[in-house]
Write an enzyme that holds these catalytic residues in place. Structure first.
Site, PDB file in Angstrom:
ATOM      1  N   ASP A 214     -76.324-104.118  77.639  1.00  0.00           N
ATOM      2  CA  ASP A 214     -76.375-104.806  76.347  1.00  0.00           C
ATOM      3  C   ASP A 214     -74.956-104.814  75.786  1.00  0.00           C
ATOM      4  O   ASP A 214     -74.639-104.094  74.834  1.00  0.00           O
ATOM      5  CB  ASP A 214     -77.340-104.078  75.416  1.00  0.00           C
ATOM      6  CG  ASP A 214     -78.760-104.120  75.946  1.00  0.00           C
ATOM      7  OD1 ASP A 214     -79.332-105.211  76.011  1.00  0.00           O
ATOM      8  OD2 ASP A 214     -79.280-103.059  76.340  1.00  0.00           O
TER       9      ASP A 214
ATOM     10  N   GLN B 255     -85.614-105.280  64.795  1.00  0.00           N
ATOM     11  CA  GLN B 255     -84.708-105.999  65.703  1.00  0.00           C
ATOM     12  C   GLN B 255     -85.441-107.041  66.555  1.00  0.00           C
ATOM     13  O   GLN B 255     -84.827-107.692  67.387  1.00  0.00           O
ATOM     14  CB  GLN B 255     -83.919-105.032  66.584  1.00  0.00           C
ATOM     15  CG  GLN B 255     -84.725-104.311  67.653  1.00  0.00           C
ATOM     16  CD  GLN B 255     -83.913-103.228  68.351  1.00  0.00           C
ATOM     17  OE1 GLN B 255     -83.646-102.169  67.779  1.00  0.00           O
ATOM     18  NE2 GLN B 255     -83.490-103.477  69.574  1.00  0.00           N
TER      19      GLN B 255
ATOM     20  N   LEU C  11     -88.732 -95.308  79.716  1.00  0.00           N
ATOM     21  CA  LEU C  11     -87.438 -94.917  80.289  1.00  0.00           C
ATOM     22  C   LEU C  11     -87.354 -95.222  81.777  1.00  0.00           C
ATOM     23  O   LEU C  11     -88.324 -95.069  82.519  1.00  0.00           O
ATOM     24  CB  LEU C  11     -87.213 -93.419  80.052  1.00  0.00           C
ATOM     25  CG  LEU C  11     -87.247 -93.013  78.570  1.00  0.00           C
ATOM     26  CD1 LEU C  11     -87.003 -91.511  78.435  1.00  0.00           C
ATOM     27  CD2 LEU C  11     -86.231 -93.782  77.735  1.00  0.00           C
ATOM     28  N   HIS C  12     -86.177 -95.669  82.194  1.00  0.00           N
ATOM     29  CA  HIS C  12     -85.900 -95.949  83.601  1.00  0.00           C
ATOM     30  C   HIS C  12     -84.575 -95.279  83.966  1.00  0.00           C
ATOM     31  O   HIS C  12     -83.967 -94.591  83.123  1.00  0.00           O
ATOM     32  CB  HIS C  12     -85.871 -97.457  83.861  1.00  0.00           C
ATOM     33  CG  HIS C  12     -84.994 -98.218  82.901  1.00  0.00           C
ATOM     34  ND1 HIS C  12     -83.640 -98.077  82.866  1.00  0.00           N
ATOM     35  CD2 HIS C  12     -85.306 -99.113  81.924  1.00  0.00           C
ATOM     36  CE1 HIS C  12     -83.133 -98.860  81.944  1.00  0.00           C
ATOM     37  NE2 HIS C  12     -84.117 -99.496  81.330  1.00  0.00           N
TER      38      HIS C  12
ATOM     39  N   MET D 149     -85.623 -97.185  73.231  1.00  0.00           N
ATOM     40  CA  MET D 149     -86.928 -97.641  72.741  1.00  0.00           C
ATOM     41  C   MET D 149     -88.026 -97.191  73.712  1.00  0.00           C
ATOM     42  O   MET D 149     -89.118 -97.744  73.733  1.00  0.00           O
ATOM     43  CB  MET D 149     -86.927 -99.163  72.576  1.00  0.00           C
ATOM     44  CG  MET D 149     -85.885 -99.615  71.538  1.00  0.00           C
ATOM     45  SD  MET D 149     -86.248-101.175  70.739  1.00  0.00           S
ATOM     46  CE  MET D 149     -86.216-102.284  72.125  1.00  0.00           C
ATOM     47  N   GLY D 150     -87.715 -96.187  74.523  1.00  0.00           N
ATOM     48  CA  GLY D 150     -88.717 -95.630  75.425  1.00  0.00           C
ATOM     49  C   GLY D 150     -88.901 -96.462  76.679  1.00  0.00           C
ATOM     50  O   GLY D 150     -88.046 -97.273  77.033  1.00  0.00           O
TER      51      GLY D 150
ATOM     52  N   SER E 226     -86.407-102.312  80.627  1.00  0.00           N
ATOM     53  CA  SER E 226     -87.854-102.140  80.425  1.00  0.00           C
ATOM     54  C   SER E 226     -88.570-103.475  80.566  1.00  0.00           C
ATOM     55  O   SER E 226     -89.725-103.541  80.978  1.00  0.00           O
ATOM     56  CB  SER E 226     -88.117-101.561  79.044  1.00  0.00           C
ATOM     57  OG  SER E 226     -87.455-100.325  78.942  1.00  0.00           O
ATOM     58  N   ARG E 227     -87.876-104.552  80.236  1.00  0.00           N
ATOM     59  CA  ARG E 227     -88.521-105.873  80.299  1.00  0.00           C
ATOM     60  C   ARG E 227     -88.721-106.347  81.744  1.00  0.00           C
ATOM     61  O   ARG E 227     -89.459-107.304  81.958  1.00  0.00           O
ATOM     62  CB  ARG E 227     -87.710-106.893  79.491  1.00  0.00           C
ATOM     63  CG  ARG E 227     -87.820-106.647  77.987  1.00  0.00           C
ATOM     64  CD  ARG E 227     -87.274-107.783  77.144  1.00  0.00           C
ATOM     65  NE  ARG E 227     -87.619-107.607  75.754  1.00  0.00           N
ATOM     66  CZ  ARG E 227     -86.794-107.163  74.797  1.00  0.00           C
ATOM     67  NH1 ARG E 227     -85.551-106.837  75.100  1.00  0.00           N
ATOM     68  NH2 ARG E 227     -87.196-107.049  73.538  1.00  0.00           N
TER      69      ARG E 227
ATOM     70  N   HIS F  59     -81.615 -95.385  81.531  1.00  0.00           N
ATOM     71  CA  HIS F  59     -81.650 -94.431  80.410  1.00  0.00           C
ATOM     72  C   HIS F  59     -81.298 -93.019  80.898  1.00  0.00           C
ATOM     73  O   HIS F  59     -80.566 -92.279  80.235  1.00  0.00           O
ATOM     74  CB  HIS F  59     -83.051 -94.364  79.803  1.00  0.00           C
ATOM     75  CG  HIS F  59     -83.535 -95.629  79.184  1.00  0.00           C
ATOM     76  ND1 HIS F  59     -84.586 -96.350  79.685  1.00  0.00           N
ATOM     77  CD2 HIS F  59     -83.114 -96.308  78.092  1.00  0.00           C
ATOM     78  CE1 HIS F  59     -84.809 -97.402  78.930  1.00  0.00           C
ATOM     79  NE2 HIS F  59     -83.920 -97.425  77.958  1.00  0.00           N
TER      80      HIS F  59
HETATM   81  O1  PAF Z   1     -80.778-100.765  73.325  1.00  0.00           O
HETATM   82  C1  PAF Z   1     -81.844-100.377  72.794  1.00  0.00           C
HETATM   83  O2  PAF Z   1     -82.758 -99.844  73.437  1.00  0.00           O
HETATM   84  C2  PAF Z   1     -82.042-100.582  71.305  1.00  0.00           C
HETATM   85  O3  PAF Z   1     -81.456-101.773  70.881  1.00  0.00           O
HETATM   86  C3  PAF Z   1     -81.537 -99.391  70.469  1.00  0.00           C
HETATM   87  C4  PAF Z   1     -80.039 -99.221  70.605  1.00  0.00           C
HETATM   88  C5  PAF Z   1     -82.239 -98.115  70.910  1.00  0.00           C
HETATM   89  C6  PAF Z   1     -81.852 -99.627  68.991  1.00  0.00           C
HETATM   90  O4  PAF Z   1     -83.209 -99.783  68.764  1.00  0.00           O
END
Ligand code: PAF
Length: 289
Positions: A153, A61, A33-34, A30-31, A189-190, A37
């Site tokens: 996750d 989501q 990026l760190h 979801m961008g 990211s949070r 990612h």
């Molecule tokens: O883990 C994430 O960043 C999101 O849940 C994903 C897998 C890109 C789906 O939007």
């Protein structure tokens, strides 16, 4: 690095690669990026001939009152980081590309309730349906050979694996270990939402989870007491605890005495920031169990 925003642009590139017999890997993000990612992109480089990263903040989501509007969006620095990491193609779609019939009534994928109704799914109803709805769309559009997800996750990873196995996607799911800051805080990211003091203290979450994992390795089997102790410890450190749970790694069910491969998972609030993390805890078999 190539860049595609529409289905047509994406297809033109990926079809050519498939035609040339090249193996492709997808890193969905979801961008913002760190290093977590980027570690996935680097692993993808090792696993495949071409690496595709998607950046899409998926509205379906996020629940009501969650941070969809405020979710950090940093496309310019993301592009630079992806180029440095050796990404071949950035897929950065608009909503109309991902949800051509709109966001109100999209065809949805429902996550298997046995995996998705607990922990994150209990606290964030509908979250995993939204994740699978967009991941399925990404898989259908990109048609990768491999897709990579972080273990941070962990429940998401299991839910996605189940979808792939149940719906028969011919895609290999690669899990990558959580990348951490020096304090132990899992990259996310949070984490940008944390104040300076909160960020310094947030590494304690990992320390507590590791302590729990050590207790389990040392033979503790009274899960509920172990969970209660961990909750008390986290609260004493100033976190508001959503859950801290010892579960079976394979399906996140409550462990029985014979289950050896376990996972400790937690979600806590530091101020208004929700942090999740998990660690593995393999028990040694105890005779008579
Ligand atoms: O883990 C994430 O960043 C999101 O849940 C994903 C897998 C890109 C789906 O939007």
């Amino acid at each position: 690095m190539w860049r595609a925003e529409t289905r047509e642009q994406l297809n033109a590139i990926t079809r050519r690669w498939r035609g040339e017999g090249l193996k492709t890997a997808l890193v969905p993000t979801m961008g913002n990026l760190h290093k977590g990612h980027l570690a996935l992109v680097e692993e993808a480089r090792r696993e495949a001939d071409r690496v595709i990263t998607s950046i899409y903040v998926n509205p379906t989501q996020f629940g009501q009152g969650e941070d969809f509007d405020n979710y950090p969006r940093t496309p310019d620095s993301d592009v630079k980081l992806l180029m440095q990491a050796g990404c071949d193609l950035l897929f950065i779609p608009e909503h109309s590309t991902m949800y051509p019939f709109g966001l109100e009534n999209p065809v949805r994928v429902q996550a298997s309730p046995d995996l998705a109704a607990t922990l994150e799914g209990q606290s964030r109803p509908g979250h995993f349906d939204g994740v699978l709805t967009v991941v399925a769309r990404l898989f259908n559009l990109v048609v990768p050979d491999i897709a990579l997800f972080g273990e941070k996750d962990f429940q998401q990873l299991l839910v996605i694996r189940r979808m792939v196995d149940d719906l028969g996607y011919g895609i290999r799911i690669v899990a990558f270990p959580t990348v951490r800051e020096q304090s132990g805080l899992a990259m996310s990211s949070r984490n940008n939402y944390l104040g300076v003091d909160e960020r310094a203290a947030a590494g304690e979450l990992y320390a507590v989870l590791r302590q729990v994992a050590d207790h389990i390795r040392n033979g503790r089997g009274d899960w509920q007491q172990v969970e209660r102790d961990a909750r008390t410890r986290l609260e004493s450190l100033g976190f508001r605890v959503d859950y801290v749970a010892v579960r079976r790694t394979k399906d996140l069910g409550p462990p029985g005495p014979a289950d050896l491969d376990l996972r400790v998972l937690a979600a806590v609030y530091s101020g208004r920031t929700r942090l999740i993390d998990n660690v593995g805890a393999n028990r040694v078999g105890i005779s008579g169990e």
